[in-house]
Design a protein around this motif. Sequence first.
Motif, mmCIF file in Angstrom:
data_model
loop_
_atom_site.group_PDB
_atom_site.id
_atom_site.type_symbol
_atom_site.label_atom_id
_atom_site.label_comp_id
_atom_site.label_asym_id
_atom_site.label_seq_id
_atom_site.Cartn_x
_atom_site.Cartn_y
_atom_site.Cartn_z
ATOM 1 N N ARG B 56 35.905 36.434 36.999
ATOM 2 C CA ARG B 56 37.569 36.482 37.301
ATOM 3 C C ARG B 56 38.049 36.929 35.886
ATOM 4 O O ARG B 56 39.267 37.330 36.120
ATOM 5 N N ASN B 59 38.760 40.913 36.087
ATOM 6 C CA ASN B 59 39.907 41.371 36.681
ATOM 7 C C ASN B 59 41.070 40.586 36.466
ATOM 8 O O ASN B 59 42.290 40.730 36.930
ATOM 9 N N LEU B 61 42.080 37.430 36.405
ATOM 10 C CA LEU B 61 42.557 36.348 37.475
ATOM 11 C C LEU B 61 42.405 35.285 36.407
ATOM 12 O O LEU B 61 43.016 34.377 36.388
ATOM 13 N N GLN B 87 43.232 46.122 37.849
ATOM 14 C CA GLN B 87 43.150 45.388 39.066
ATOM 15 C C GLN B 87 43.102 46.379 40.380
ATOM 16 O O GLN B 87 42.398 46.045 41.218
ATOM 17 N N MET B 92 38.056 42.291 44.885
ATOM 18 C CA MET B 92 37.350 41.114 44.737
ATOM 19 C C MET B 92 37.274 40.283 46.283
ATOM 20 O O MET B 92 38.237 40.487 46.915
ATOM 21 N N PHE B 94 36.364 36.556 47.803
ATOM 22 C CA PHE B 94 36.431 35.164 47.308
ATOM 23 C C PHE B 94 35.301 34.411 48.060
ATOM 24 O O PHE B 94 35.246 34.578 49.348
ATOM 25 N N ASN B 98 40.649 33.747 51.367
ATOM 26 C CA ASN B 98 41.978 34.176 50.897
ATOM 27 C C ASN B 98 42.656 35.187 51.595
ATOM 28 O O ASN B 98 43.079 35.969 51.072
ATOM 29 N N LEU B 99 42.303 35.630 53.007
ATOM 30 C CA LEU B 99 43.088 36.033 53.742
ATOM 31 C C LEU B 99 44.439 35.782 53.835
ATOM 32 O O LEU B 99 44.855 34.550 53.676
ATOM 33 N N PHE B 100 45.291 36.719 53.920
ATOM 34 C CA PHE B 100 46.806 36.638 54.273
ATOM 35 C C PHE B 100 47.001 35.782 55.637
ATOM 36 O O PHE B 100 46.996 36.728 56.798
ATOM 37 N N ARG B 160 39.404 44.481 53.082
ATOM 38 C CA ARG B 160 40.699 44.544 52.442
ATOM 39 C C ARG B 160 40.519 44.982 51.022
ATOM 40 O O ARG B 160 41.210 45.694 50.427
#
Lengths: 352, 253
Positions: B56, B59, B61, B87, B92, B94, B98-100, B160
């Motif tokens: 992390r 990138n 985070l 970025q 990345m 996860f 962590n999709l929207f 994504r």
Amino acid sequence: MAAQTEVIKAPRTEVGLLGWLKKNLFSTWYNALLTVLSVAFLYVVLRAIITWVVRDARWEVVTTNFRVFMIGRYPGEEAWRVLVSLGIVVFLAMLTRVFRRAEGKPRRWLAIGWLLSFPLITILLRGFSRKSPFLPLVSEDMWSGLLLTLVLSIVGIGASFPLGVLLALGRRSELPVVKVLCTVYIETIRGVPLISVLFMSQLMLPLFLPPEVRLGTVMRALTGMTLFSAAYTAENVRGGLAAIPIGQYEAARAVGLNEALVMALIVLPQALRAVIPAIVGQFISLFKDTTLVIIVGLLDLLGIAKAVTGQQEFIGLHKEVYAFAAVIFFIFCYIMSYASRRLEQALGVGER
Amino acid sequence: MQNEKLNTAEDIIICRDVHKWFGDFHVLRGVNVTIKRGEVVVICGPSGGGKSTFIRTINRLEEHQRGDIIVDGIELTSDLRNIHAVQREIGMVFQSFNLFPHLKAIDNISLAPIWVRKWPKEKAVKAAMELLERVGIPEQAYKYPGQLSGGQQQRVAIARALAMQPKIMLFDEPTSALDPEMIKEVLDVMVELARSGMTMIVVTHEMGFAKEVANRIIFFADGNIVEQNTTEEFFINPREDRTKLFLSQILTH
């Protein structure tokens, strides 16, 4: 083997009307007792209400004063401007309903239409100058009745919502000055009754503005209501923001979105959707709180109602007048509450 | 800075003496590692050892507090332009997808190309559809994440990340939150990606995946690299006792 693959139907428990009655109203002796008592109670109350509404009430106090209830002191010969404004809103609302499933162009035109309708209606209602032959000035301090109630609520809601969102974001900001300012603002407003905010806006606002800007009573009341409502909206939105998991921020940054886009595209849409019920609740109370402007001398629907009960020929008809006002308030509150539920359903797709 | 440019021709990620603290807890203790273009690196090790924190930091985070991280010639400093540039180069994936949740699968994928790369919508949607075909679920394009299984969600998440055409892909325990029957469908996509020449850093305990495609395995514990070796050597010939213990623990089942 064939018998095993047969679909077994669920047993039917509700057989017709009698079955439903037995299951829901008379399942036990105390349930039956409650049913009988409730029906008796409803009979007595409804009978009294209906008798009063259709036989005893003297509705001529409402019919005679109908225009006063709706637009109050707005000049009668200019009343068509209010009707045209209403027509514009109804027309746009119908178009919105017709095109609710459409995407792209029609939606964009509708959004533009709604945006344009605000200045258009403002000009239409307010007019230009006193001497103008076309659309002579009707100062907003002349607006009263339901018209004033609606103007206060719609403008109050429209202005306090974006302000509230900004305050909520400010309160979560990493910049200490912004954070402290927003927090102090929100907590101060929330610690003060609306009545005092309305008084303060009448007295204090002129002190903060340059002398050439003179706000009328309505504008000052409107500012007070907006500032007040924004603080509550901010707290509701903050609740929604707090519910967004940190993983959403990380994923949004990881695909390269900058902070503003993370907020606008990922965080706010989810946060706002989560707090629709709370925000609509806030709007409904704002709508009802507009009645408080009576203390600064403005006549909203309820203020007009009070004035009407003082008319010589309609002395003693409080019940009719306030019942009518209550029904009007109920209709608008119910519309908001219904719209909120529809909005939640429409936006809730796929959220499990 | 100029001499950095020279060795970035082959080395896409350079980490030198990277330190990070969470409060008083020293999570990363001077990590030194270089990743070559097209290399597939698997990072394994006991939980709490800092593997996730380490990838992390690559990138941004997580912010490293000492040392240098250089990604494709761009040094990660507090300069926001550098951070955004890095970025954009890195995708990345996860552990928890962590999709929207408010966007359909296809919109999850096309969002960043539209808003960050400024692609026209048609082009971004077409590219998103191709990516969904690549991860094997074009028929799920118009569903919301909540309507997809865990394995499908993770494949959308991979698509994504790929939509921004990154040079490097980071995977943070991509299969740990999945039911066993869904792990394979995600690993298949990752294997295909590895074979296509993507630079990948994968934190995982899926040793089958490591054996199949990894060029190098890094064993990470207590905030630093304990041992790293080519995949074959790592399994046949672990040098450190901690590595041997860890391997015996995860391979006996």
